[in-house]
Design a protein around this motif. Structure first.
Motif, PDB file in Angstrom:
ATOM      1  N   GLY A 150      68.179  -9.731  35.972  1.00  0.00           N
ATOM      2  CA  GLY A 150      69.284  -9.404  36.873  1.00  0.00           C
ATOM      3  C   GLY A 150      68.974  -8.225  37.774  1.00  0.00           C
ATOM      4  N   GLU A 151      68.314  -7.204  37.203  1.00  0.00           N
ATOM      5  CA  GLU A 151      68.013  -6.002  37.972  1.00  0.00           C
ATOM      6  C   GLU A 151      66.925  -6.235  39.027  1.00  0.00           C
ATOM      7  OE1 GLU A 151      69.707  -3.120  37.942  1.00  0.00           O
ATOM      8  OE2 GLU A 151      71.061  -4.198  36.592  1.00  0.00           O
ATOM      9  N   VAL A 152      65.889  -7.026  38.703  1.00  0.00           N
ATOM     10  CA  VAL A 152      64.859  -7.282  39.722  1.00  0.00           C
ATOM     11  C   VAL A 152      65.416  -8.182  40.822  1.00  0.00           C
ATOM     12  CG1 VAL A 152      62.896  -6.901  38.171  1.00  0.00           C
ATOM     13  CG2 VAL A 152      63.802  -9.217  38.444  1.00  0.00           C
ATOM     14  N   ALA A 153      66.376  -9.013  40.474  1.00  0.00           N
ATOM     15  CA  ALA A 153      67.028  -9.830  41.508  1.00  0.00           C
ATOM     16  C   ALA A 153      67.774  -8.919  42.487  1.00  0.00           C
ATOM     17  CB  ALA A 153      67.979 -10.839  40.862  1.00  0.00           C
ATOM     18  N   LYS A 154      68.475  -7.922  41.959  1.00  0.00           N
ATOM     19  CA  LYS A 154      69.181  -6.967  42.818  1.00  0.00           C
ATOM     20  C   LYS A 154      68.205  -6.161  43.672  1.00  0.00           C
ATOM     21  CE  LYS A 154      72.977  -6.261  39.529  1.00  0.00           C
ATOM     22  NZ  LYS A 154      73.577  -5.281  38.561  1.00  0.00           N
ATOM     23  N   ALA A 155      66.997  -5.939  43.125  1.00  0.00           N
ATOM     24  CA  ALA A 155      65.983  -5.152  43.848  1.00  0.00           C
ATOM     25  C   ALA A 155      65.325  -5.950  44.973  1.00  0.00           C
ATOM     26  CB  ALA A 155      64.919  -4.656  42.868  1.00  0.00           C
ATOM     27  N   ALA A 157      63.836  -9.387  44.488  1.00  0.00           N
ATOM     28  CA  ALA A 157      62.888 -10.439  44.102  1.00  0.00           C
ATOM     29  C   ALA A 157      63.307 -11.770  44.716  1.00  0.00           C
ATOM     30  CB  ALA A 157      62.808 -10.551  42.588  1.00  0.00           C
ATOM     31  N   ASP A 158      62.307 -12.562  45.113  1.00  0.00           N
ATOM     32  CA  ASP A 158      62.585 -13.875  45.710  1.00  0.00           C
ATOM     33  C   ASP A 158      62.615 -14.985  44.667  1.00  0.00           C
ATOM     34  OD1 ASP A 158      62.354 -13.265  48.733  1.00  0.00           O
ATOM     35  OD2 ASP A 158      60.559 -12.331  47.866  1.00  0.00           O
ATOM     36  N   ARG A 159      61.836 -14.801  43.606  1.00  0.00           N
ATOM     37  CA  ARG A 159      61.741 -15.809  42.550  1.00  0.00           C
ATOM     38  C   ARG A 159      61.616 -15.113  41.205  1.00  0.00           C
ATOM     39  NH1 ARG A 159      60.574 -20.947  44.027  1.00  0.00           N
ATOM     40  NH2 ARG A 159      60.189 -21.326  46.234  1.00  0.00           N
ATOM     41  N   ILE A 160      61.996 -15.818  40.157  1.00  0.00           N
ATOM     42  CA  ILE A 160      61.874 -15.323  38.790  1.00  0.00           C
ATOM     43  C   ILE A 160      61.010 -16.317  38.013  1.00  0.00           C
ATOM     44  CG2 ILE A 160      63.133 -14.890  36.636  1.00  0.00           C
ATOM     45  CD1 ILE A 160      63.633 -12.803  38.778  1.00  0.00           C
ATOM     46  N   HIS A 186      70.694 -16.040  40.028  1.00  0.00           N
ATOM     47  CA  HIS A 186      71.019 -16.999  41.097  1.00  0.00           C
ATOM     48  C   HIS A 186      69.834 -17.182  42.047  1.00  0.00           C
ATOM     49  CE1 HIS A 186      75.158 -17.018  39.721  1.00  0.00           C
ATOM     50  NE2 HIS A 186      75.168 -15.687  39.789  1.00  0.00           N
ATOM     51  N   LEU A 187      68.624 -17.066  41.481  1.00  0.00           N
ATOM     52  CA  LEU A 187      67.389 -17.244  42.240  1.00  0.00           C
ATOM     53  C   LEU A 187      66.643 -18.480  41.738  1.00  0.00           C
ATOM     54  CD1 LEU A 187      65.963 -13.595  42.297  1.00  0.00           C
ATOM     55  CD2 LEU A 187      67.032 -14.814  44.209  1.00  0.00           C
ATOM     56  N   PRO A 188      65.671 -18.972  42.528  1.00  0.00           N
ATOM     57  CA  PRO A 188      64.807 -20.045  42.026  1.00  0.00           C
ATOM     58  C   PRO A 188      64.030 -19.545  40.804  1.00  0.00           C
ATOM     59  CG  PRO A 188      64.576 -19.816  44.402  1.00  0.00           C
ATOM     60  CD  PRO A 188      65.358 -18.638  43.933  1.00  0.00           C
ATOM     61  N   VAL A 189      64.008 -20.335  39.747  1.00  0.00           N
ATOM     62  CA  VAL A 189      63.353 -19.950  38.495  1.00  0.00           C
ATOM     63  C   VAL A 189      62.151 -20.845  38.237  1.00  0.00           C
ATOM     64  CG1 VAL A 189      63.623 -19.850  35.974  1.00  0.00           C
ATOM     65  CG2 VAL A 189      65.441 -18.963  37.472  1.00  0.00           C
ATOM     66  N   SER A 190      61.046 -20.218  37.814  1.00  0.00           N
ATOM     67  CA  SER A 190      59.839 -20.940  37.411  1.00  0.00           C
ATOM     68  C   SER A 190      59.647 -20.795  35.902  1.00  0.00           C
ATOM     69  CB  SER A 190      58.597 -20.367  38.111  1.00  0.00           C
ATOM     70  OG  SER A 190      58.738 -20.355  39.502  1.00  0.00           O
ATOM     71  N   VAL A 191      58.889 -21.728  35.325  1.00  0.00           N
ATOM     72  CA  VAL A 191      58.495 -21.606  33.921  1.00  0.00           C
ATOM     73  C   VAL A 191      56.968 -21.658  33.856  1.00  0.00           C
ATOM     74  CG1 VAL A 191      60.592 -22.426  32.796  1.00  0.00           C
ATOM     75  CG2 VAL A 191      58.944 -24.092  33.659  1.00  0.00           C
ATOM     76  N   HIS A 192      56.412 -20.800  32.999  1.00  0.00           N
ATOM     77  CA  HIS A 192      54.951 -20.668  32.875  1.00  0.00           C
ATOM     78  C   HIS A 192      54.633 -20.803  31.390  1.00  0.00           C
ATOM     79  CE1 HIS A 192      51.024 -18.585  34.014  1.00  0.00           C
ATOM     80  NE2 HIS A 192      51.000 -18.557  32.671  1.00  0.00           N
ATOM     81  N   GLY A 211      67.461 -26.755  35.132  1.00  0.00           N
ATOM     82  CA  GLY A 211      67.660 -26.109  36.422  1.00  0.00           C
ATOM     83  C   GLY A 211      66.521 -25.296  36.989  1.00  0.00           C
ATOM     84  N   ALA A 212      65.448 -25.080  36.235  1.00  0.00           N
ATOM     85  CA  ALA A 212      64.281 -24.421  36.827  1.00  0.00           C
ATOM     86  C   ALA A 212      63.756 -25.297  37.959  1.00  0.00           C
ATOM     87  CB  ALA A 212      63.196 -24.193  35.787  1.00  0.00           C
ATOM     88  N   GLN A 213      63.236 -24.677  38.999  1.00  0.00           N
ATOM     89  CA  GLN A 213      62.797 -25.432  40.167  1.00  0.00           C
ATOM     90  C   GLN A 213      61.284 -25.550  40.284  1.00  0.00           C
ATOM     91  OE1 GLN A 213      64.611 -23.896  43.748  1.00  0.00           O
ATOM     92  NE2 GLN A 213      66.623 -23.731  42.803  1.00  0.00           N
ATOM     93  N   CYS A 214      60.557 -24.836  39.409  1.00  0.00           N
ATOM     94  CA  CYS A 214      59.114 -24.758  39.568  1.00  0.00           C
ATOM     95  C   CYS A 214      58.440 -24.601  38.205  1.00  0.00           C
ATOM     96  CB  CYS A 214      58.767 -23.557  40.465  1.00  0.00           C
ATOM     97  SG  CYS A 214      57.018 -23.177  40.620  1.00  0.00           S
ATOM     98  N   ALA A 215      57.212 -25.114  38.091  1.00  0.00           N
ATOM     99  CA  ALA A 215      56.400 -24.882  36.893  1.00  0.00           C
ATOM    100  C   ALA A 215      55.031 -24.395  37.310  1.00  0.00           C
ATOM    101  CB  ALA A 215      56.282 -26.153  36.063  1.00  0.00           C
ATOM    102  N   HIS A 216      54.502 -23.423  36.557  1.00  0.00           N
ATOM    103  CA  HIS A 216      53.133 -22.953  36.733  1.00  0.00           C
ATOM    104  C   HIS A 216      52.237 -23.835  35.864  1.00  0.00           C
ATOM    105  CE1 HIS A 216      54.261 -18.529  37.965  1.00  0.00           C
ATOM    106  NE2 HIS A 216      55.027 -19.436  38.566  1.00  0.00           N
TER     107      HIS A 216
END
Length: 504
Positions: A150-155, A157-160, A186-192, A211-216
């Motif tokens: 949540g805090e990096v989103a406020k700072a 960040a474009d993606r998590i 409320h950002l695009p989320v990836s899973v690695h 709901g994740a939008q991306c995978a590494h």
């Protein structure tokens, strides 16, 4: 739903023990990944060496259609190195689990949070797209994980990204913390996801489903320890499995096998035979029940068509073989035994199989020739001239003359040894008439003493992925190798000629 493919073959994949890529090799793989259709390439970790920085610069300036990212720790030096590498996209990370904070970073949670925020803010001040990873997220206190996201989103960040750093998660838990991350940012989320318990692809899919939008991912699942989620398994599962929601990627699936083989060759790690999608056995059949079913309708024992991923199915005979599959293999070489002859051939095949022997098409054709009273299959290619020269201080040199369907073709070439020179010259000739390549080469001694016999086994493959094997025994390694290659070329060209006749 469109799923984003973030390929980290060149960063996390290169962290596989035993792999070290030059800048030129990295660039070559990046081109292949871009052609495959990945959405983003993690080109490397720019700060770690001059060569890594050079590779990142080369890839970022290549004009590829996908996004190019670089890894950076949460400090200005790493982020500046990414900028110096020509990147406008960083993947920055800091460990957040208590075990990492205490034993690796020697930090408190609050200190890690402060570092994360500072890195995101600094990255944004340098005009970068910032993806933030909480390393070891799946072993991080769940409330703290939500707080740091949540805090990096406020700072800014474009993606998590949610890394399952030691492959410790289950699909159920990945789903829960993915929902947490989406709710907190409320950002695009990836899973690695890592594969330490064999769950990397399952975990990545679970994240996407909630709901994740991306995978590494990586090609062939390479990576540290047991590796990463493999691109080929993940993308084909999204494309082909019967999920309630329809998923799409930009991956050109017909290029998957070619890309897998290319990466395998460069990194020097062979794909395990039973690897899903790209392993040698993924579309291979021996059992008589299976081959009979596949010959009638491939979907009986194949979940997808091999052509979908740039493959070809193949049959093998052995003690589990049935007469239908065996005859289908023989027919590929224009051999059509009678019912009684087929039974005799199959009986011999099963005897060898019970002895624990692998029966390749070489042995099968030999057995068939004995029973049918033939000297062998039709030969399209004849070796009509051959010589090699070698010595101290000179590079081995070979002369080869082949007659192919009545036409003489001559080539010469050099090599690191006399066998390599001869095979290079042969491949020069076959390249003019058909795209053939020597896939595997094996040499074994089968007798001792000064007159020892050697056995050469080779595998020849065409541009469509069809392959055949051949074997030759003799006293001279170079001559025996050439004879084995010529036999293999004859078999694959005969196969191709018969297939073209059937299509016409």
């Amino acid at each position: 739903m469109k799923v984003r493919i973030f390929d980290t073959t060149l960063r996390d994949g290169e962290q596989t023990p035993g792999i070290s890529l030059s800048p030129d090799q990295k660039l070559a793989i990046a081109r292949k990944l871009d052609a495959l259709g990945v959405d983003a390439i993690e080109a490397g970790f720019p700060v770690i060496s001059d060569g890594e920085l050079q590779a990142v610069k080369m890839i970022s300036s290549e004009g590829l259609s996908c996004e190019i990212a670089g890894l950076a720790r949460t400090n200005k030096k790493d982020i500046d190195a990414a900028v110096n590498g020509g990147l406008n996209y960083i993947h920055t990370f800091i460990a957040t689990s208590d075990i990492h904070l205490e034993h690796k970073l020697k930090m408190t949670r609050d200190q890690a949070l402060e570092k994360a925020i500072e890195a995101v803010e600094y990255g944004k001040s340098r005009g970068l797209q910032v993806e933030f990873s909480a390393e070891d997220a799946t072993r991080t206190d769940r409330d703290f994980l939500k707080k740091i996201f949540g805090e990096v989103a406020k700072a800014g960040a474009d993606r998590i990204d949610i890394p399952d750093t030691v492959g410790y998660s289950t699909p159920e838990y990945i789903a829960e913390i993915t929902k947490d991350a989406i709710e907190a940012t409320h950002l695009p989320v990836s899973v690695h996801c890592h594969n330490d318990f064999g769950l990397a692809v399952a975990n990545a899919l679970s994240g996407i489903h909630v709901g994740a939008q991306c995978a590494h991912v990586t090609i062939n699942g390479i990576g540290e320890r047991a590796g990463n989620a493999s691109l080929e398994e993940f993308s084909m599962a999204l494309q082909c499995l019967p999920y309630e929601q329809k998923y799409e990627t930009n991956i050109k699936s017909e290029l998957i096998y070619d890309t897998s083989r290319y990466v395998s060759k460069i990194v020097g790690i062979q794909v395990q035979p039973n690897k899903a999608i790209v392993g040698d056995n993924a579309f291979g059949h021996e059992s008589g029940i299976h081959t009979h079913g596949v010959l009638n309708n491939p979907l009986t024992y194949e979940p997808i068509s091999p052509e979908l991923v740039g493959r070809k199915r193949w049959l093998q005979v052995g003690k589990h073989a049935g007469i239908h599959g065996m005859n289908a293999m023989l027919e590929e070489y224009g051999i059509k035994p009678s019912e009684d002859q087929s039974k005799q051939i199959l009986d011999k095949v099963k005897i060898l199989g019970d002895q624990g022997k692998q029966i390749t098409d070489v042995e099968l054709l030999s057995i068939a020739s004995d029973i049918l009273g033939e000297k062998g299959i039709k030969r399209i290619v004849q070796l009509t001239g051959f010589s090699v020269s070698t010595g101290i201080g000179t590079m081995p040199y070979a002369f080869v003359k082949l007659n192919i369907d009545g036409k003489d073709l001559i080539e010469t070439d050099f090599g690191v040894g006399p066998v390599d020179a001869a095979l290079n010259a042969i491949q020069k000739i076959t390249g003019k008439i058909s795209e053939l390549r020597i896939k595997d080469y094996g040499l074994a001694s089968i007798s001792g003493g000064s007159t020892a016999l050697c056995e050469v086994t080779i595998s020849v493959e065409d541009a469509q992925g069809n392959s055949v094997s051949a074997k030759s025994v003799g006293e001279d390694i170079v001559t025996t190798s050439v004879q084995a290659v010529i036999d293999g070329i004859n078999r694959i060209m005969l196969k191709k000629m018969l297939n073209e006749k059937q299509l016409s």
